[in-house]
Design a protein around this motif. Structure first.
Motif, PDB file in Angstrom:
ATOM      1  N   ASN B 301      38.464  50.638  39.930  1.00 49.76           N
ATOM      2  CA  ASN B 301      38.630  49.722  38.800  1.00 49.76           C
ATOM      3  C   ASN B 301      39.587  50.371  37.807  1.00 49.76           C
ATOM      4  N   ILE B 302      40.684  49.702  37.559  1.00 50.64           N
ATOM      5  CA  ILE B 302      41.730  50.353  36.784  1.00 50.64           C
ATOM      6  C   ILE B 302      42.348  49.364  35.796  1.00 50.64           C
ATOM      7  N   SER B 303      42.598  49.826  34.576  1.00 55.46           N
ATOM      8  CA  SER B 303      43.205  48.959  33.563  1.00 55.46           C
ATOM      9  C   SER B 303      44.695  49.241  33.475  1.00 55.46           C
ATOM     10  N   PHE B 304      45.467  48.166  33.427  1.00 53.39           N
ATOM     11  CA  PHE B 304      46.908  48.275  33.266  1.00 53.39           C
ATOM     12  C   PHE B 304      47.228  47.887  31.838  1.00 53.39           C
ATOM     13  N   ARG B 305      47.757  48.823  31.083  1.00 60.74           N
ATOM     14  CA  ARG B 305      47.956  48.556  29.658  1.00 60.74           C
ATOM     15  C   ARG B 305      49.117  47.585  29.413  1.00 60.74           C
ATOM     16  N   TYR B 306      49.038  46.900  28.300  1.00 57.02           N
ATOM     17  CA  TYR B 306      50.052  45.963  27.771  1.00 57.02           C
ATOM     18  C   TYR B 306      50.114  44.622  28.489  1.00 57.02           C
ATOM     19  N   ILE B 307      49.335  44.442  29.556  1.00 54.83           N
ATOM     20  CA  ILE B 307      49.380  43.157  30.253  1.00 54.83           C
ATOM     21  C   ILE B 307      47.962  42.650  30.534  1.00 54.83           C
ATOM     22  N   GLU B 308      47.901  41.407  30.991  1.00 59.73           N
ATOM     23  CA  GLU B 308      46.610  40.723  31.104  1.00 59.73           C
ATOM     24  C   GLU B 308      46.264  40.525  32.585  1.00 59.73           C
ATOM     25  N   GLY B 309      44.980  40.664  32.894  1.00 61.20           N
ATOM     26  CA  GLY B 309      44.534  40.719  34.276  1.00 61.20           C
ATOM     27  C   GLY B 309      44.625  39.435  35.086  1.00 61.20           C
ATOM     28  N   GLU B 310      44.401  38.283  34.430  1.00 56.30           N
ATOM     29  CA  GLU B 310      44.460  37.051  35.216  1.00 56.30           C
ATOM     30  C   GLU B 310      45.867  36.832  35.760  1.00 56.30           C
ATOM     31  N   ALA B 311      46.860  37.198  34.951  1.00 52.94           N
ATOM     32  CA  ALA B 311      48.253  37.055  35.385  1.00 52.94           C
ATOM     33  C   ALA B 311      48.528  37.975  36.581  1.00 52.94           C
ATOM     34  N   ILE B 312      48.016  39.209  36.512  1.00 49.15           N
ATOM     35  CA  ILE B 312      48.190  40.147  37.631  1.00 49.15           C
ATOM     36  C   ILE B 312      47.518  39.560  38.878  1.00 49.15           C
ATOM     37  N   MET B 313      46.299  39.062  38.679  1.00 44.78           N
ATOM     38  CA  MET B 313      45.520  38.516  39.791  1.00 44.78           C
ATOM     39  C   MET B 313      46.230  37.328  40.457  1.00 44.78           C
ATOM     40  N   MET B 314      46.794  36.440  39.625  1.00 47.58           N
ATOM     41  CA  MET B 314      47.475  35.258  40.161  1.00 47.58           C
ATOM     42  C   MET B 314      48.723  35.654  40.951  1.00 47.58           C
ATOM     43  N   MET B 315      49.420  36.670  40.455  1.00 45.65           N
ATOM     44  CA  MET B 315      50.627  37.094  41.165  1.00 45.65           C
ATOM     45  C   MET B 315      50.272  37.817  42.466  1.00 45.65           C
ATOM     46  N   LEU B 316      49.196  38.595  42.436  1.00 51.21           N
ATOM     47  CA  LEU B 316      48.730  39.232  43.675  1.00 51.21           C
ATOM     48  C   LEU B 316      48.298  38.156  44.671  1.00 51.21           C
ATOM     49  N   ASP B 317      47.644  37.129  44.144  1.00 42.93           N
ATOM     50  CA  ASP B 317      47.203  36.020  44.988  1.00 42.93           C
ATOM     51  C   ASP B 317      48.406  35.375  45.682  1.00 42.93           C
ATOM     52  N   ALA B 318      49.486  35.188  44.908  1.00 43.22           N
ATOM     53  CA  ALA B 318      50.698  34.593  45.484  1.00 43.22           C
ATOM     54  C   ALA B 318      51.284  35.504  46.569  1.00 43.22           C
ATOM     55  N   ALA B 319      51.022  36.817  46.452  1.00 44.28           N
ATOM     56  CA  ALA B 319      51.517  37.758  47.464  1.00 44.28           C
ATOM     57  C   ALA B 319      50.512  37.933  48.608  1.00 44.28           C
ATOM     58  N   GLY B 320      49.416  37.162  48.561  1.00 47.99           N
ATOM     59  CA  GLY B 320      48.435  37.218  49.646  1.00 47.99           C
ATOM     60  C   GLY B 320      47.419  38.329  49.512  1.00 47.99           C
ATOM     61  N   ILE B 321      47.148  38.745  48.269  1.00 46.60           N
ATOM     62  CA  ILE B 321      46.188  39.834  48.053  1.00 46.60           C
ATOM     63  C   ILE B 321      45.088  39.335  47.117  1.00 46.60           C
ATOM     64  N   ILE B 322      43.849  39.483  47.536  1.00 41.75           N
ATOM     65  CA  ILE B 322      42.728  38.957  46.752  1.00 41.75           C
ATOM     66  C   ILE B 322      41.991  40.107  46.066  1.00 41.75           C
ATOM     67  N   VAL B 323      41.964  40.065  44.728  1.00 36.10           N
ATOM     68  CA  VAL B 323      41.274  41.093  43.938  1.00 36.10           C
ATOM     69  C   VAL B 323      40.482  40.406  42.827  1.00 36.10           C
ATOM     70  N   ALA B 324      39.872  41.216  41.940  1.00 37.66           N
ATOM     71  CA  ALA B 324      39.121  40.666  40.809  1.00 37.66           C
ATOM     72  C   ALA B 324      39.647  41.271  39.515  1.00 37.66           C
ATOM     73  N   THR B 325      39.370  40.598  38.399  1.00 38.19           N
ATOM     74  CA  THR B 325      39.774  41.122  37.093  1.00 38.19           C
ATOM     75  C   THR B 325      38.654  40.987  36.068  1.00 38.19           C
ATOM     76  N   GLY B 326      38.653  41.866  35.072  1.00 42.81           N
ATOM     77  CA  GLY B 326      37.668  41.787  33.988  1.00 42.81           C
ATOM     78  C   GLY B 326      38.221  41.049  32.783  1.00 42.81           C
ATOM     79  N   SER B 327      39.353  40.363  32.970  1.00 40.13           N
ATOM     80  CA  SER B 327      39.977  39.670  31.844  1.00 40.13           C
ATOM     81  C   SER B 327      39.113  38.532  31.322  1.00 40.13           C
ATOM     82  N   ALA B 328      39.130  38.383  29.990  1.00 43.68           N
ATOM     83  CA  ALA B 328      38.394  37.288  29.364  1.00 43.68           C
ATOM     84  C   ALA B 328      38.938  35.941  29.830  1.00 43.68           C
ATOM     85  N   CYS B 329      40.252  35.877  30.058  1.00 45.87           N
ATOM     86  CA  CYS B 329      40.880  34.612  30.461  1.00 45.87           C
ATOM     87  C   CYS B 329      40.318  34.112  31.790  1.00 45.87           C
TER      88      CYS B 329
END
Lengths: 206, 392
Positions: B301-329
């Protein structure tokens, strides 16, 4: 819950992303604490008052980026007076809709645009800073979306009382005790009101 | 490489093909319920006994101490409600922590409203509960302590043996309930040695089917029934239980425990590889939870500073990778992850948190691809973020 294809397109390939060097006006709304923040930069034709260029940066989720992308598209080429009239509902419609819990992203994008326009108007003596009044609080509350239905808390008649005395803003809200968005609504109210210098303290009664 | 790459195994995991195969007969020719004396009924009865033995062996329990339930949440509810209802005459105080799984916390809140007193222990910045607080919280009215062995967000492994010693030292009985949903199959569990009284496990976290779990109840521990009805297969989980799912569960346990040490060493190696590669490739990251063997072997479980997790998750999803995020969004209540907030992370760190949970089906090749895509995505989103440039 699903994003429309148009939201996904604007999220993956946002228009007008970045920063303008020497912008004529700029604004930032939202905060990292609330999960999203948008900055906008305007280039305005001094004579025609047409927005000739507009850019944004976003710290936020997919719908945050998509709404900022669409609203900057919609504002580009419009005069300041025309752009001011753009609403968050128009932005959401233009994206083929947003999930109710994501409507606040649309509000944030439109608020940032309006604030940037105001910044231009103040710099060019076309407008002055709004005087803070009790009604300012009500206007601000209209920008808070109840995520369950995607409408603002004033239209939904969730706001039961607004008071302002000695720097203390009091807001009474009707929201069920076990509502999953209770905390979120309270946080949003605080974030929206605490940015005013006139407000020293925010009291929320639920 | 086959897509999608699934890295959200703590939510649910892919059923093993052997599991599917083990279940099918019970929905075809072996659809009977257990019954005395008759050939088909007794065959089913002895099948269930066999499956009970498999689950019992995996945690060093006796078969009679295993009760099949309709999942981990059912097991937690039976354990907590059943124990507290049967033992409320002995006291009305329970202890858990702020970093427990929602099953435990929602039950605690329910009993708090019904007149129980609940002490919620704090956790440190790696997610370990405060054992000093636990010692201090124990009083004559305390009848139960419950904990989440492997944290579902940070992978933190609570020191079960140390906790058990503290509970044993009390001068009266304090029941020890462990939610082992994330720990089961990942760390050795010995209920006998660890003196655990109640323990819940779930099949679908270890490549078994959804809809079946088990509750361990130590011999002599009294539970009140929480689900009244006819005892078809289990006295607590009354009514019918899907026997195919029990068979699938037992098969998943067999597969998981047959090469237990080797499997988990490989899993830890792969997680460590993922973590190290992210840390070496992407700047401004923050690991949530402890390093090394104090962490569940499948969790990063790792935090990436300055950016938001749902956006990371959606882009990973578009690349065919399924993960989870702790983002409020992405959360249901639009609130930041409560575990991360409880261990002292701020809103921004919680919003930018990504959880990768691996399984034995993941490969090094998949991890390489994931980090490659992740690095591109993080860089792209940071370019878009006003926070990144301000602080740089």
């Amino acid at each position: 819950m699903k994003y429309s294809q148009k939201v996904l397109d604007h999220f993956m390939h946002p228009h007008n992303i970045g920063k303008l060097e020497l912008p004529d006006a700029k604004a930032t709304e939202g905060s990292p604490a609330c999960g999203d923040q948008v900055s906008m930069y305007l280039k305005v034709n001094e004579d025609s008052k047409v927005i000739e260029d507009i850019k944004f940066q976003s710290y936020g989720c997919a719908s945050n980026i998509a709404t900022a992308s669409i609203i900057t598209d919609m504002a580009k080429g419009k005069t300041l007076d025309e752009a001011k009239k753009l609403t968050w509902k128009q932005a959401a419609d233009e994206l083929d809709g947003l999930p109710p819990a994501k409507m606040h992203c649309s509000v944030l994008a439109v608020d940032t645009l309006r604030k940037a326009i105001k910044d231009y108007e103040i710099k060019h003596n076309l407008a002055s800073e709004d005087e803070f009044k009790k009604t300012t609080i009500v206007e601000e509350l209209k920008h808070i979306i109840y995520p369950k239905v995607g409408e603002d808390i004033v239209s939904l008649k969730m706001v039961k009382y607004v008071g302002f005395e000695n720097g203390v803003a009091t807001v009474d809200i009707e929201i069920p005790k076990f509502d999953q968005y209770r905390q979120n609504v309270a946080d949003e109210i605080r974030e929206h009101l605490e940015k005013y210098d006139a407000i020293k303290k925010v009291e929320i009664n639920m | 490489m086959k897509k999608p790459i699934y890295l959200n195994n703590c939510l649910t995991s892919k059923p093993a093909p052997e599991v599917i195969e083990a279940m099918l007969p019970y929905w075809q020719e072996k659809f009977y319920f257990p019954e005395n004396f008759m050939s088909q009924g007794t065959q089913i009865e002895s099948d269930i006994e066999k499956y009970k033995q498999v689950v019992a062996d995996s945690i060093n329990a006796k078969p009679d101490e295993i009760h099949f339930t309709t999942g981990g949440t059912s097991a937690n509810n039976l354990a907590i409600k059943g124990y507290l209802m049967a033992n409320s005459h002995k006291g009305n105080h329970i202890i858990c922590s702020r970093v427990d799984y929602p099953d435990l916390l929602t039950n605690a809140a329910f009993f708090e409203k019904s007149g129980f007193e609940v002490t919620y222990l704090d956790a440190d910045e790696e997610g370990f509960i405060d054992l000093k607080q636990l010692q201090q919280a124990i009083k004559p009215e305390t009848i139960m302590f419950m904990t989440t062995w492997a944290n579902h967000t940070t992978g933190t492994l609570q020191p079960i043996e140390q906790i058990s010693k503290i509970l044993q030292k009390a001068d009266h009985k304090i029941a020890f309930h462990v939610d082992a949903g994330q720990a089961y199959g990942k760390v050795p569990i010995n209920v006998e040695e660890m003196k655990i009284d109640l323990l819940s496990v779930s099949a679908h976290k270890i490549h078994g089917p959804v809809g079946i779990g088990a509750m361990y109840v130590r011999q002599g521990i009294k539970l009140a029934p929480t689900k009244h009805g006819i005892n078809r297969i289990d006295e607590y989980e009354t009514g019918g239980i899907n026997i195919g799912l029990i068979a699938g569960f037992a098969k998943a346990v067999e597969l998981n425990f047959s090469n237990f040490n080797e499997n988990n060493a490989k899993l830890r190696q792969l997680s460590d590889y993922l973590l190290k590669k992210i840390e070496a490739t992407i700047p401004y990251t923050l690991l949530n939870g402890p390093r090394g063997d104090k962490r569940a072997p499948h969790n990063v479980n790792i935090s990436f500073r300055y950016i938001e997790g749902e956006a990371i998750m959606m882009m990973l999803d578009a690349a065919g990778i399924i993960v989870a995020t702790g983002s409020a969004c992405f959360s249901k209540g639009l609130s930041p992850n409560y575990i991360l907030m409880a261990i002292g992370r701020n809103h921004e760190e919680s919003h930018g948190s990504m959880k990768f949970t691996l399984s034995r089906y993941n490969t090094k090749e998949e991890i390489d691809y994931t980090v490659e895509k992740l690095a591109e995505i993080v860089s792209e989103l940071r370019k878009r973020s006003p926070l990144y440039k301000e602080e740089k």
